[in-house]
Design a protein around this motif. Structure first.
Motif, PDB file in Angstrom:
ATOM      1  N   ARG A 163       1.200  -0.831   2.200  1.00 20.93           N
ATOM      2  CA  ARG A 163       0.070  -1.603   1.688  1.00 20.93           C
ATOM      3  C   ARG A 163      -1.084  -1.653   2.679  1.00 20.93           C
ATOM      4  O   ARG A 163      -2.252  -1.552   2.277  1.00 20.93           O
ATOM      5  CB  ARG A 163       0.532  -3.018   1.326  1.00 20.93           C
ATOM      6  N   LYS A 164      -0.797  -1.810   3.983  1.00 18.62           N
ATOM      7  CA  LYS A 164      -1.868  -1.873   4.981  1.00 18.62           C
ATOM      8  C   LYS A 164      -2.576  -0.526   5.094  1.00 18.62           C
ATOM      9  O   LYS A 164      -3.800  -0.467   5.237  1.00 18.62           O
ATOM     10  CB  LYS A 164      -1.297  -2.269   6.338  1.00 18.62           C
ATOM     11  N   ILE A 168      -6.134  -1.576   3.870  1.00 20.67           N
ATOM     12  CA  ILE A 168      -6.871  -1.965   5.077  1.00 20.67           C
ATOM     13  C   ILE A 168      -7.352  -0.734   5.855  1.00 20.67           C
ATOM     14  O   ILE A 168      -8.535  -0.624   6.183  1.00 20.67           O
ATOM     15  CB  ILE A 168      -5.990  -2.841   5.985  1.00 20.67           C
ATOM     16  N   ARG A 169      -6.430   0.201   6.117  1.00 19.97           N
ATOM     17  CA  ARG A 169      -6.794   1.326   6.959  1.00 19.97           C
ATOM     18  C   ARG A 169      -7.670   2.335   6.226  1.00 19.97           C
ATOM     19  O   ARG A 169      -8.767   2.676   6.672  1.00 19.97           O
ATOM     20  CB  ARG A 169      -5.539   2.014   7.478  1.00 19.97           C
ATOM     21  N   ALA A 375      -9.434  -9.340   5.051  1.00 19.06           N
ATOM     22  CA  ALA A 375      -8.388  -8.759   5.889  1.00 19.06           C
ATOM     23  C   ALA A 375      -7.570  -9.843   6.580  1.00 19.06           C
ATOM     24  O   ALA A 375      -6.336  -9.709   6.726  1.00 19.06           O
ATOM     25  CB  ALA A 375      -9.016  -7.830   6.932  1.00 19.06           C
ATOM     26  N   LEU A 379      -3.554 -10.052   5.891  1.00 22.21           N
ATOM     27  CA  LEU A 379      -2.591  -9.805   6.968  1.00 22.21           C
ATOM     28  C   LEU A 379      -1.823 -11.056   7.377  1.00 22.21           C
ATOM     29  O   LEU A 379      -0.895 -10.975   8.187  1.00 22.21           O
ATOM     30  CB  LEU A 379      -3.319  -9.237   8.189  1.00 22.21           C
ATOM     31  N   GLU A 382       2.922 -11.829   5.429  1.00 22.97           N
ATOM     32  CA  GLU A 382       3.509 -10.498   5.361  1.00 22.97           C
ATOM     33  C   GLU A 382       4.960 -10.558   4.911  1.00 22.97           C
ATOM     34  O   GLU A 382       5.659 -11.544   5.136  1.00 22.97           O
ATOM     35  CB  GLU A 382       3.437  -9.798   6.721  1.00 22.97           C
ATOM     36  N   TYR A 491      -6.380  -8.803  -2.650  1.00 19.60           N
ATOM     37  CA  TYR A 491      -7.203  -8.649  -1.448  1.00 19.60           C
ATOM     38  C   TYR A 491      -8.637  -9.109  -1.697  1.00 19.60           C
ATOM     39  O   TYR A 491      -9.239  -9.798  -0.863  1.00 19.60           O
ATOM     40  CB  TYR A 491      -7.177  -7.181  -1.020  1.00 19.60           C
TER      41      TYR A 491
END
Length: 687
Positions: A163-164, A168-169, A375, A379, A382, A491
């Motif tokens: 998921r990250k 996010i990345r 973010a 985060l 988790e 998100y």
């Protein structure tokens, strides 16, 4: 595309909600949100089941789920305010939970295969083309519920460790999830509240009108061929070829939601197939295929319909699959190069045309206030990767042991191989969905069917094994892609990923119980609504035909393979020309039909595209008369049509269960037939 253009504006969404604290997990997943999710999920599951069984379409119910969740919650709060009962305010996070839970519940209608592989196992789908009972599995509610609980949750756990990376990345867009988040965020502003109220009012009006219309039609349908459903709209000759408007409001609603090009392509495909190709092949009865076969035999005319349509669908799927793999690989390489050079990504040069929507709206050189706040929330809560992987392994072991007990045609090592390969394909599918907004779960399903069907063979029950293997694959991959879409929605609405995951699990659990029950109600109360007439379940025929091809089943009609190869090549060429035209921005691109739309029309009765065309025409004229209101309200009206028709069908099924019969039969006859009927009635004694 206005939704995504709005997202690129400089106005900060999170500044508008800055004064509101981010709710905790217990304030997000509340008893009221779960109760509303159950009510709305059960209602929309009936709707989704009706649409899936009658047309095979996979509708996104995010809009009605979000609208109904917002409206029902607001109505409940007003009731509490009226009685002076204290309560927490209704937040966008709760709205996200309801929407996620409801969509997870209704998505089981597709991943559960009720209109595809489950129905394709039945004796009715097989027709007269089965030599032994090893390739037949009649639907059983206990077996369906058990099977769904075994296969529906693995995809969630296997995608959580990524998921990250994706959100996010790489900051993948997930256009459907982004659009849903924008919708929910807008609901919780003063202007959005007014807009939502107008949409829900229209939804309930169209819903009630459709329910009343369904019940009214029942009074005139006391026997086969009776009722307004068989009205020869374009004349008796067109009616013989299946071209008439059957007053199905679900088809009208689907047409209002579908892109104009898809509906246009389906009409073109219906005209080519049902007015030209099938009448010509019928003249070859007794030459290309035996003349004593029933309409359900794959060795007869049905074989041509299924195989030609299937070859076109495979060609389009193969083209899209290869294009997305190349596009996804290029996107990953580009982001890796940008990361190594410290570049944030520009997102330029994206083609906004279908079927490759690459909306890099989130690729910005600097992280904004919205990005930083989102973010931080994403985060904060988790689920450890070790827990997710451990749960996937546990679910895999249970499935490896249990699935062969339900379907002995598929052995333990076959199931183990599927669960070993699924994580790789799940990541590819979820990543590609984030770039293109296309879920290729059904394509991977067909690959699995081909592999395991040819491996096991017809004597070992390869037809059932292929369908079960495809069902496992489409469930894992489809669930993984759906969860990443929902995580993107969470998100963008500051909803905890742990809350999104839990609501997805709850919704999937409800779906594994509600959807088999709804299917069983349709299947037992009104067989014609769930496979009694296989012409109304085109995708079940497709899946059965593909499974039989995968095991090398003989007895196909003459020249069918030549026609399959011909139409496969034509479909591949059409897909390539359409993509080139979109890339080069040719003017003619708007008039090149969609391959998949034409392919489905080769199997689907023409009355369905006709009904969809009526819906598209209504939406088009509405937008021409009032563009703003048309775009805002037409999805709500379409949702009301679909919901009303689905629940109306369930009501009529209940009447069938209690042996209620309509009092009147209305039929439409040619003048000569009517004269002969009058002459016959004149010979009967007066009563």
């Amino acid at each position: 595309m206005e939704i995504f253009n709005d997202l690129q504006e400089d106005i900060s969404t999170e500044h508008a909600f800055e004064a509101e604290p981010v709710p905790s997990l217990s304030e997000t997943i509340t008893p009221r949100s779960l109760v509303f999710s159950f009510i709305i999920g059960a209602t929309l599951s009936v709707v989704a089941m009706k649409v899936t069984l009658s047309s095979g379409f996979i509708l996104s119910l995010s809009i009605p789920a979000g609208l109904l969740g917002f409206y029902v919650s607001r109505a409940w709060i007003r009731i509490l305010d009226y009685f002076a009962v204290s309560h927490l305010p209704f937040t966008r996070q709760e709205n996200t939970i309801i929407q996620t839970c409801v969509v997870a519940c209704t998505s089981v209608t597709f991943t559960g295969g009720f209109g595809t592989y489950i129905l394709a196992m039945s004796k009715k789908a097989a027709g007269g083309d089965v030599k032994d009972d090893n390739n037949i599995e009649e639907p059983s509610i206990a077996k369906m519920i058990t099977f769904l609980f075994l296969i529906s949750f693995a995809g969630m756990f296997i995608i959580m460790p990524f998921r990250k990376i994706m959100i996010i990345r790489h900051r993948l867009t997930y256009p459907s999830g982004t659009a849903t988040a924008h919708l929910i965020n807008s609901f919780h502003t003063p202007q959005g509240v007014k807009q939502a109220r107008n949409q829900v009012t229209l939804l309930f009006k169209s819903f009630g009108g459709t329910m009343a219309w369904s019940f009214f039609q029942w009074f005139f349908a006391s026997g086969p061929g009776c009722g307004f459903k068989f009205f020869p709209t374009f004349g008796l000759e067109a009616y013989k070829h299946g071209f008439f408007f059957d007053f199905s409001m679900a088809n009208v609603g689907i047409g209002m939601m579908c892109p104009y090009m898809i509906v246009f392509s389906m009409l073109i495909g219906s005209i080519i197939s049902w007015c030209m190709i099938w009448p010509y092949i019928q003249t070859k009865e007794g030459i290309w295929y035996p003349s004593n076969l029933g309409p359900d035999s794959l060795s007869g005319i049905r074989g041509y319909k299924v195989l030609i349509g299937l070859s076109m669908i495979l060609a389009d799927c193969l083209f899209v699959f290869l294009s997305i793999m190349v596009r996804t690989a290029c996107a990953m390489v580009k982001r890796r190069q940008q990361a190594s050079h410290g570049v944030g990504g520009g997102g330029g040069g994206c083609n906004m045309q279908q079927p490759f929507q690459c909306l890099d709206a989130t690729d910005r050189p600097a992280r904004s206030f919205d990005d930083r706040r989102r973010a931080q929330v994403f985060l904060r809560d988790e689920i450890p990767n070790s827990v997710a992987i451990g749960c996937y392994v546990l679910l895999s072991v249970v499935s490896i042991v249990a699935i062969p007990l339900l379907y002995p045609q598929l052995r333990y090592h076959h199931v183990a191989l599927i669960y070993l390969a699924a994580p790789i394909f799940a990541f590819c599918n979820a990543y590609g969905c984030g770039v293109t907004d296309i879920n290729l779960g059904s394509t991977y399903c067909k690959i699995a069917m081909l592999v395991f069907g040819s491996w096991i063979g017809v004597k070992g029950g390869g037809v059932i094994a292929a369908l079960v293997a495809g069902g496992i694959m489409v469930s894992i991959l489809g669930t993984a892609a759906d969860l990443t879409q929902d995580l993107k929605t969470g998100y963008l609405t500051l909803t905890s990923p742990r809350a999104v995951f839990i609501s997805e699990v709850i919704g999937m659990t409800l779906g594994c119980i509600i959807n088999p029950t709804v299917f069983w109600a349709f299947y037992k109360m009104n067989p014609s609504a769930a496979g009694g007439d296989m012409s109304d379940t085109p995708y079940a025929k497709l899946y059965r035909g593909f499974a039989m091809l995968s095991v090398g089943e003989e007895g196909l009609p003459g020249h069918s393979m030549f026609l399959c190869k011909l139409f496969f090549a034509l479909a591949m060429a059409l897909s390539a020309v359409r993509e080139v035209a979109n890339r080069k921005q040719w003017r003619v691109r708007r008039y090149i039909p969609s391959t998949i739309g034409m392919a489905v029309a080769f199997i689907m009765p023409p009355r369905m595209p006709v009904g969809m065309a009526v819906g598209s025409l209504v939406a088009y004229l509405w937008e021409k008369a009032d563009a703003a209101r048309g775009r805002m309200l037409s999805p709500a009206m379409a949702s009301g049509f679909i919901c009303g028709d689905g629940l109306g069908s369930l009501l009529l099924s209940t009447l069938t269960l209690v042996h209620a019969t309509a009092p009147i039969c209305i039929k439409f006859l040619a003048r000569g037939d009517n004269d002969r009927l009058d002459a016959f009635l004149a010979t009967l004694p007066a009563t």
